[in-house]
Motif scaffolding. Structure first.
Motif, PDB file in Angstrom:
ATOM      1  N   MET A 222      56.837  88.067  87.340  1.00 36.78           N
ATOM      2  CA  MET A 222      55.403  88.326  87.422  1.00 36.78           C
ATOM      3  C   MET A 222      54.872  88.853  86.086  1.00 36.78           C
ATOM      4  SD  MET A 222      53.383  90.867  89.942  1.00 36.78           S
ATOM      5  CE  MET A 222      54.189  92.292  89.276  1.00 36.78           C
ATOM      6  N   PHE A 223      55.577  89.811  85.484  1.00 25.92           N
ATOM      7  CA  PHE A 223      55.125  90.325  84.184  1.00 25.92           C
ATOM      8  C   PHE A 223      55.189  89.224  83.128  1.00 25.92           C
ATOM      9  CE2 PHE A 223      55.769  94.604  86.010  1.00 25.92           C
ATOM     10  CZ  PHE A 223      54.557  95.148  85.632  1.00 25.92           C
ATOM     11  N   GLY A 224      56.195  88.357  83.225  1.00 18.97           N
ATOM     12  CA  GLY A 224      56.328  87.245  82.274  1.00 18.97           C
ATOM     13  C   GLY A 224      55.156  86.288  82.397  1.00 18.97           C
ATOM     14  N   VAL A 225      54.821  85.901  83.638  1.00 17.94           N
ATOM     15  CA  VAL A 225      53.718  84.952  83.847  1.00 17.94           C
ATOM     16  C   VAL A 225      52.389  85.616  83.462  1.00 17.94           C
ATOM     17  CG1 VAL A 225      52.540  83.456  85.511  1.00 17.94           C
ATOM     18  CG2 VAL A 225      54.990  83.788  85.688  1.00 17.94           C
TER      19      VAL A 225
ATOM     20  N   ILE B 281      64.410  97.596  91.284  1.00 17.06           N
ATOM     21  CA  ILE B 281      63.037  97.062  91.282  1.00 17.06           C
ATOM     22  C   ILE B 281      62.115  98.045  90.561  1.00 17.06           C
ATOM     23  CG2 ILE B 281      61.058  96.447  92.725  1.00 17.06           C
ATOM     24  CD1 ILE B 281      63.025  95.543  94.872  1.00 17.06           C
ATOM     25  N   LYS B 282      62.330  99.308  90.886  1.00 17.85           N
ATOM     26  CA  LYS B 282      61.486 100.351  90.295  1.00 17.85           C
ATOM     27  C   LYS B 282      61.666 100.399  88.771  1.00 17.85           C
ATOM     28  CE  LYS B 282      61.186 105.328  90.754  1.00 17.85           C
ATOM     29  NZ  LYS B 282      61.575 106.441  91.605  1.00 17.85           N
ATOM     30  N   THR B 283      62.911 100.363  88.321  1.00 18.36           N
ATOM     31  CA  THR B 283      63.181 100.387  86.877  1.00 18.36           C
ATOM     32  C   THR B 283      62.551  99.174  86.204  1.00 18.36           C
ATOM     33  OG1 THR B 283      65.276 101.427  87.391  1.00 18.36           O
ATOM     34  CG2 THR B 283      65.025 100.559  85.151  1.00 18.36           C
TER      35      THR B 283
ATOM     36  N   LEU C 201      55.739  97.678  82.964  1.00 16.79           N
ATOM     37  CA  LEU C 201      54.514  98.447  82.716  1.00 16.79           C
ATOM     38  C   LEU C 201      54.468  98.934  81.258  1.00 16.79           C
ATOM     39  CD1 LEU C 201      52.035  99.531  84.160  1.00 16.79           C
ATOM     40  CD2 LEU C 201      53.337 101.492  84.873  1.00 16.79           C
ATOM     41  N   ASP C 202      55.604  99.340  80.734  1.00 14.18           N
ATOM     42  CA  ASP C 202      55.646  99.804  79.341  1.00 14.18           C
ATOM     43  C   ASP C 202      55.300  98.696  78.358  1.00 14.18           C
ATOM     44  OD1 ASP C 202      56.227 102.372  79.953  1.00 14.18           O
ATOM     45  OD2 ASP C 202      58.404 102.141  79.802  1.00 14.18           O
TER      46      ASP C 202
ATOM     47  N   ARG D 290      52.699 107.019  83.523  1.00 13.03           N
ATOM     48  CA  ARG D 290      52.335 105.716  82.957  1.00 13.03           C
ATOM     49  C   ARG D 290      50.923 105.284  83.353  1.00 13.03           C
ATOM     50  NH1 ARG D 290      57.924 105.722  83.128  1.00 13.03           N
ATOM     51  NH2 ARG D 290      58.949 104.457  81.560  1.00 13.03           N
ATOM     52  N   PHE D 291      50.436 105.801  84.470  1.00 15.14           N
ATOM     53  CA  PHE D 291      49.053 105.485  84.847  1.00 15.14           C
ATOM     54  C   PHE D 291      48.157 106.577  84.283  1.00 15.14           C
ATOM     55  CE2 PHE D 291      51.431 103.073  87.978  1.00 15.14           C
ATOM     56  CZ  PHE D 291      50.765 101.870  87.944  1.00 15.14           C
ATOM     57  N   VAL D 292      47.817 106.398  83.011  1.00 15.05           N
ATOM     58  CA  VAL D 292      47.082 107.437  82.293  1.00 15.05           C
ATOM     59  C   VAL D 292      45.704 107.640  82.922  1.00 15.05           C
ATOM     60  CG1 VAL D 292      46.165 108.066  80.031  1.00 15.05           C
ATOM     61  CG2 VAL D 292      48.303 106.798  80.207  1.00 15.05           C
ATOM     62  N   LYS D 293      45.079 106.551  83.330  1.00  9.67           N
ATOM     63  CA  LYS D 293      43.745 106.666  83.893  1.00  9.67           C
ATOM     64  C   LYS D 293      43.833 106.592  85.414  1.00  9.67           C
ATOM     65  CE  LYS D 293      39.527 107.284  83.426  1.00  9.67           C
ATOM     66  NZ  LYS D 293      39.001 108.490  82.769  1.00  9.67           N
ATOM     67  N   ARG D 294      43.265 107.614  86.076  1.00  8.54           N
ATOM     68  CA  ARG D 294      43.323 107.636  87.544  1.00  8.54           C
ATOM     69  C   ARG D 294      41.923 107.819  88.100  1.00  8.54           C
ATOM     70  NH1 ARG D 294      47.380 112.430  86.404  1.00  8.54           N
ATOM     71  NH2 ARG D 294      48.794 111.235  85.099  1.00  8.54           N
ATOM     72  N   LEU D 295      41.561 106.976  89.022  1.00  3.31           N
ATOM     73  CA  LEU D 295      40.217 107.067  89.594  1.00  3.31           C
ATOM     74  C   LEU D 295      40.288 107.265  91.100  1.00  3.31           C
ATOM     75  CD1 LEU D 295      38.137 104.182  87.912  1.00  3.31           C
ATOM     76  CD2 LEU D 295      37.900 106.636  87.553  1.00  3.31           C
ATOM     77  N   TYR D 296      39.547 108.244  91.562  1.00  2.00           N
ATOM     78  CA  TYR D 296      39.485 108.504  93.001  1.00  2.00           C
ATOM     79  C   TYR D 296      38.411 107.598  93.617  1.00  2.00           C
ATOM     80  CZ  TYR D 296      38.709 111.000  97.380  1.00  2.00           C
ATOM     81  OH  TYR D 296      38.568 111.310  98.709  1.00  2.00           O
ATOM     82  N   ILE D 297      38.798 106.853  94.628  1.00  2.70           N
ATOM     83  CA  ILE D 297      37.844 105.974  95.318  1.00  2.70           C
ATOM     84  C   ILE D 297      37.614 106.578  96.707  1.00  2.70           C
ATOM     85  CG2 ILE D 297      37.374 103.582  96.034  1.00  2.70           C
ATOM     86  CD1 ILE D 297      37.758 103.895  92.994  1.00  2.70           C
ATOM     87  N   PRO D 298      36.484 107.284  96.859  1.00  5.18           N
ATOM     88  CA  PRO D 298      36.257 108.037  98.107  1.00  5.18           C
ATOM     89  C   PRO D 298      35.676 107.188  99.233  1.00  5.18           C
ATOM     90  CG  PRO D 298      34.459 108.408  96.593  1.00  5.18           C
ATOM     91  CD  PRO D 298      35.374 107.427  95.913  1.00  5.18           C
ATOM     92  N   LEU D 299      35.585 107.802 100.403  1.00  4.72           N
ATOM     93  CA  LEU D 299      34.852 107.174 101.505  1.00  4.72           C
ATOM     94  C   LEU D 299      33.380 107.120 101.096  1.00  4.72           C
ATOM     95  CD1 LEU D 299      36.242 108.974 104.707  1.00  4.72           C
ATOM     96  CD2 LEU D 299      36.469 106.542 104.152  1.00  4.72           C
TER      97      LEU D 299
END
Ligand code: ATP
Length: 268
Positions: free
Chosen positions: A101-104, A136-138, A144-145, A174-183
């Protein structure tokens, strides 16, 4: 090609117009994600962009929709994969799928990789973790890197989760930007009902929509969609089987009354 068709989403293009409310999140996303994807040459030096974006919040609030809109607005290829589908693969398969997936995604850049239920993949290490899910996680962290938006490459990874507290430190970093998506609040619920109602003939006034928005406290976007779909069945239910002999144009419009009837049997 086979793998690509398995992981690509071929649905209708979704734009930011289709996402009701969430104005702050949309503005931030335009700035840090869409612009860099469209014009990577402007984002140098201090104007660095994140390679991972984490969307977190309650279920059904539009996280997947945002992923799709980002891909469309950035003219990017959209790859969507659910973490639980990876971990349930045969040993070795999930790991290969992540690498491919990362390759494609790199080959088809600009691209957006959307990973739903990310907590089930990048969760804190538990003693019952098996070798396969560790691999899988590794593989995912390595992938991601290697992504990011720069003049060299444009692959953005978006992770979505309802349980951000369960992500492990390595993933969160690794997820430097985090956004809260509220109700959605009442104003956003009214916006969403208007967007949903654009799709069908209806007689609801602005005031009636606002009244419905006030009476649906606690409903997520997905709940409001379910409510609207049920109300949209109202005209057919009213006519019974004779509706099947009618032209679409001759059907009665969806009304406020249909919503009130549906609301009686629906909870957030
Ligand atoms: P989950 O965490 O359960 O995967 P999610 O946050 O990814 O949920 P979506 O799958 O994006 O939620 O939303 C479900 C459906 O609800 C969407 O297909 C959409 O129709 C509707 N919806 C939710 N929020 C919004 C919104 N803000 N604007 C428009 N539609 C919305």
């Amino acid at each position: 090609d086979k793998i690509e068709s398995e992981i690509m989403d071929n649905g209708e293009p979704i734009t930011f117009h289709d996402i009701a409310g969430l104005e702050d999140a949309k503005a931030t996303i335009q700035e840090i994600v869409c612009w860099p994807m469209l014009r990577p040459d402007l984002f140098t030096g201090l104007r660095r962009t994140p390679n991972g974006l984490l969307l977190f919040g309650p279920p059904g609030t539009g996280k997947t929709l945002i992923g799709k809109a980002i891909a469309h607005e950035s003219k990017a290829c959209f790859f969507s994969i659910s973490s639980s589908s990876l971990t349930s693969k045969w040993i070795g398969e999930g790991e290969k799928l992540v690498r491919t997936m990362f390759g494609v995604a790199a080959y088809r850049q600009p691209s957006v990789v959307f990973l739903d239920e990310i907590d089930s993949l990048l969760t804190q290490r538990k003693s019952d973790d098996n070798e396969s899910s560790r691999r899988i996680k590794t593989e995912f962290l390595v992938g991601l890197d290697g992504t990011g938006t720069s003049s060299q490459g444009r692959v953005l990874v978006i992770g979505a989760t309802n349980r951000p507290q369960e992500l492990d430190e390595a993933a969160r970093r690794r997820f430097v930007k985090r956004l809260y998506i509220p109700l959605p609040n009442a104003k956003d619920r009214a916006c969403l009902l208007k967007v949903l109602l654009e799709k069908n003939e209806n007689t609801l006034s602005g005031q009636e929509i606002e009244k419905l928005a006030r009476d649906t406290d606690g409903f997520s976007g997905a709940d409001l969609k379910a409510l609207s779909s049920d109300a949209a069945m109202g005209p057919l239910r009213q006519l019974g089987p004779s509706a099947l002999k009618m032209e679409l144009k001759a059907l009665p419009a969806i009304s406020y009354k249909h919503f009130r009837i549906s609301l009686r049997s629906m909870n957030p």
